[in-house]
Design a protein around this motif. Structure first.
Motif, PDB file in Angstrom:
ATOM      1  N   GLU A   8       8.841  30.041  -2.070  1.00  0.00           N
ATOM      2  CA  GLU A   8      10.227  30.041  -1.609  1.00  0.00           C
ATOM      3  C   GLU A   8      11.095  30.121  -2.844  1.00  0.00           C
ATOM      4  O   GLU A   8      11.069  29.220  -3.688  1.00  0.00           O
ATOM      5  N   CYS A   9      11.830  31.213  -2.959  1.00  0.00           N
ATOM      6  CA  CYS A   9      12.520  31.534  -4.202  1.00  0.00           C
ATOM      7  C   CYS A   9      14.033  31.615  -4.002  1.00  0.00           C
ATOM      8  O   CYS A   9      14.507  32.183  -3.018  1.00  0.00           O
ATOM      9  N   ARG A  10      14.755  31.067  -4.977  1.00  0.00           N
ATOM     10  CA  ARG A  10      16.223  31.124  -4.982  1.00  0.00           C
ATOM     11  C   ARG A  10      16.710  31.673  -6.319  1.00  0.00           C
ATOM     12  O   ARG A  10      16.235  31.231  -7.372  1.00  0.00           O
ATOM     13  N   VAL A  11      17.653  32.600  -6.251  1.00  0.00           N
ATOM     14  CA  VAL A  11      18.307  33.099  -7.460  1.00  0.00           C
ATOM     15  C   VAL A  11      19.430  32.128  -7.782  1.00  0.00           C
ATOM     16  O   VAL A  11      20.301  31.873  -6.950  1.00  0.00           O
ATOM     17  N   LEU A  12      19.405  31.570  -8.977  1.00  0.00           N
ATOM     18  CA  LEU A  12      20.405  30.577  -9.376  1.00  0.00           C
ATOM     19  C   LEU A  12      21.587  31.209 -10.079  1.00  0.00           C
ATOM     20  O   LEU A  12      22.717  30.737  -9.959  1.00  0.00           O
ATOM     21  N   LYS A  13      21.316  32.268 -10.854  1.00  0.00           N
ATOM     22  CA  LYS A  13      22.388  32.979 -11.570  1.00  0.00           C
ATOM     23  C   LYS A  13      21.981  34.433 -11.710  1.00  0.00           C
ATOM     24  O   LYS A  13      20.859  34.736 -12.105  1.00  0.00           O
TER      25      LYS A  13
ATOM     26  N   VAL B 181      18.491  34.171 -13.546  1.00  0.00           N
ATOM     27  CA  VAL B 181      17.710  32.934 -13.566  1.00  0.00           C
ATOM     28  C   VAL B 181      17.394  32.571 -12.116  1.00  0.00           C
ATOM     29  O   VAL B 181      18.271  32.605 -11.255  1.00  0.00           O
ATOM     30  N   ALA B 182      16.119  32.246 -11.875  1.00  0.00           N
ATOM     31  CA  ALA B 182      15.700  31.909 -10.511  1.00  0.00           C
ATOM     32  C   ALA B 182      14.606  30.853 -10.566  1.00  0.00           C
ATOM     33  O   ALA B 182      14.012  30.607 -11.616  1.00  0.00           O
ATOM     34  N   GLU B 183      14.356  30.243  -9.422  1.00  0.00           N
ATOM     35  CA  GLU B 183      13.272  29.271  -9.322  1.00  0.00           C
ATOM     36  C   GLU B 183      12.489  29.515  -8.049  1.00  0.00           C
ATOM     37  O   GLU B 183      13.005  30.084  -7.085  1.00  0.00           O
ATOM     38  N   ALA B 184      11.242  29.103  -8.077  1.00  0.00           N
ATOM     39  CA  ALA B 184      10.378  29.229  -6.902  1.00  0.00           C
ATOM     40  C   ALA B 184       9.607  27.937  -6.720  1.00  0.00           C
ATOM     41  O   ALA B 184       9.124  27.346  -7.690  1.00  0.00           O
ATOM     42  N   LEU B 185       9.506  27.509  -5.491  1.00  0.00           N
ATOM     43  CA  LEU B 185       8.614  26.421  -5.115  1.00  0.00           C
ATOM     44  C   LEU B 185       7.426  27.056  -4.412  1.00  0.00           C
ATOM     45  O   LEU B 185       7.600  27.918  -3.537  1.00  0.00           O
TER      46      LEU B 185
ATOM     47  N   TYR C  51      10.865  38.118  -9.201  1.00  0.00           N
ATOM     48  CA  TYR C  51      11.169  39.524  -9.464  1.00  0.00           C
ATOM     49  C   TYR C  51      11.761  40.174  -8.218  1.00  0.00           C
ATOM     50  O   TYR C  51      12.815  40.830  -8.277  1.00  0.00           O
ATOM     51  N   CYS C  52      11.119  39.968  -7.070  1.00  0.00           N
ATOM     52  CA  CYS C  52      11.602  40.570  -5.830  1.00  0.00           C
ATOM     53  C   CYS C  52      12.943  39.979  -5.382  1.00  0.00           C
ATOM     54  O   CYS C  52      13.786  40.702  -4.847  1.00  0.00           O
ATOM     55  N   ALA C  53      13.148  38.695  -5.605  1.00  0.00           N
ATOM     56  CA  ALA C  53      14.438  38.083  -5.245  1.00  0.00           C
ATOM     57  C   ALA C  53      15.573  38.708  -6.048  1.00  0.00           C
ATOM     58  O   ALA C  53      16.671  38.920  -5.530  1.00  0.00           O
ATOM     59  N   ILE C  54      15.299  39.016  -7.302  1.00  0.00           N
ATOM     60  CA  ILE C  54      16.311  39.669  -8.138  1.00  0.00           C
ATOM     61  C   ILE C  54      16.517  41.112  -7.680  1.00  0.00           C
ATOM     62  O   ILE C  54      17.649  41.560  -7.499  1.00  0.00           O
TER      63      ILE C  54
ATOM     64  N   CYS D 289       8.440  26.633 -10.352  1.00  0.00           N
ATOM     65  CA  CYS D 289       8.537  27.626 -11.416  1.00  0.00           C
ATOM     66  C   CYS D 289       9.988  27.992 -11.648  1.00  0.00           C
ATOM     67  O   CYS D 289      10.758  28.177 -10.700  1.00  0.00           O
ATOM     68  N   SER D 290      10.359  28.128 -12.905  1.00  0.00           N
ATOM     69  CA  SER D 290      11.686  28.581 -13.294  1.00  0.00           C
ATOM     70  C   SER D 290      11.496  29.775 -14.222  1.00  0.00           C
ATOM     71  O   SER D 290      10.676  29.708 -15.149  1.00  0.00           O
ATOM     72  N   MET D 291      12.222  30.853 -13.969  1.00  0.00           N
ATOM     73  CA  MET D 291      12.074  32.056 -14.786  1.00  0.00           C
ATOM     74  C   MET D 291      13.418  32.705 -15.059  1.00  0.00           C
ATOM     75  O   MET D 291      14.336  32.608 -14.249  1.00  0.00           O
ATOM     76  N   THR D 292      13.480  33.351 -16.205  1.00  0.00           N
ATOM     77  CA  THR D 292      14.633  34.164 -16.578  1.00  0.00           C
ATOM     78  C   THR D 292      14.147  35.597 -16.733  1.00  0.00           C
ATOM     79  O   THR D 292      13.098  35.842 -17.316  1.00  0.00           O
ATOM     80  N   TYR D 293      14.913  36.507 -16.189  1.00  0.00           N
ATOM     81  CA  TYR D 293      14.601  37.941 -16.274  1.00  0.00           C
ATOM     82  C   TYR D 293      15.690  38.656 -17.037  1.00  0.00           C
ATOM     83  O   TYR D 293      16.872  38.335 -16.909  1.00  0.00           O
ATOM     84  N   SER D 294      15.295  39.648 -17.819  1.00  0.00           N
ATOM     85  CA  SER D 294      16.219  40.550 -18.479  1.00  0.00           C
ATOM     86  C   SER D 294      16.362  41.780 -17.607  1.00  0.00           C
ATOM     87  O   SER D 294      15.381  42.386 -17.167  1.00  0.00           O
ATOM     88  N   ILE D 295      17.614  42.155 -17.336  1.00  0.00           N
ATOM     89  CA  ILE D 295      17.917  43.321 -16.520  1.00  0.00           C
ATOM     90  C   ILE D 295      18.348  44.446 -17.462  1.00  0.00           C
ATOM     91  O   ILE D 295      19.301  44.273 -18.235  1.00  0.00           O
ATOM     92  N   PRO D 296      17.649  45.588 -17.429  1.00  0.00           N
ATOM     93  CA  PRO D 296      18.006  46.660 -18.351  1.00  0.00           C
ATOM     94  C   PRO D 296      19.393  47.231 -18.018  1.00  0.00           C
ATOM     95  O   PRO D 296      19.808  47.196 -16.855  1.00  0.00           O
ATOM     96  N   PRO D 297      20.087  47.749 -19.027  1.00  0.00           N
ATOM     97  CA  PRO D 297      21.404  48.344 -18.752  1.00  0.00           C
ATOM     98  C   PRO D 297      21.268  49.569 -17.861  1.00  0.00           C
ATOM     99  O   PRO D 297      20.263  50.285 -17.910  1.00  0.00           O
TER     100      PRO D 297
END
Length: 140
Positions: A101-106, A113-117, A66-69, A130-138
């Motif tokens: 340790e988190c990286r935003v992939l897209k 879409v991001a992942e964290a180790l 969430y914070c990386a995004i 962990c791999s997660m997808t977030y929805s970003i509100p308009p």
């Protein structure tokens, strides 16, 4: 990717918007390629067997991603997790903090879409991925 919120701004945002977790979790580092966050492990995070609970590991990953995004899009409190996958790979050390340790992939307009180790502090092998997808509100 440009950074619009640094670690200090993200921690202030967490303290304002999520005071229930701000004392346990903190963002330590933000740069264009990596965000590092920490869970200060306490009694509430432990489970029988001398390990850290799965929900605590998941919460760290979710917060870090969430914070990386947000570091890239700014303080959008209503960005939400729409998909999550966690692989628990080894037993974390109960007497050590956890580090994500988190990286935003897209990063798109509506989805990120991001992942964290996740590591036990001082460890070199991840305890979870962990791999997660977030929805970003308009934008309104």
């Amino acid at each position: 990717m440009d950074i619009v919120m640094d670690a200090e701004a993200l921690n202030a945002f967490l303290g304002r918007e999520f005071p229930q977790v701000a004392g346990e979790y903190r963002v330590e580092r933000v740069d264009p390629d990596l965000l590092t966050a920490r869970l200060t492990v306490g009694e509430a995070h432990l489970r029988p067997g001398g390990t850290i609970s799965g929900p605590s590991i998941f919460a760290l990953a979710d917060l870090a991603i969430y914070c990386a995004i947000l570091a890239r899009i700014g303080p959008v409190a209503l960005a939400v997790t729409t998909n999550a996958s966690v692989d628990f790979m080894r037993k974390p050390e109960a007497d050590r903090d956890l580090r994500a340790e988190c990286r935003v992939l897209k990063l798109g307009r509506v989805l990120a879409v991001a992942e964290a180790l996740i590591y036990s502090e001082g460890g070199t092998e991840p305890v979870a991925r962990c791999s997660m997808t977030y929805s970003i509100p308009p934008k309104s």
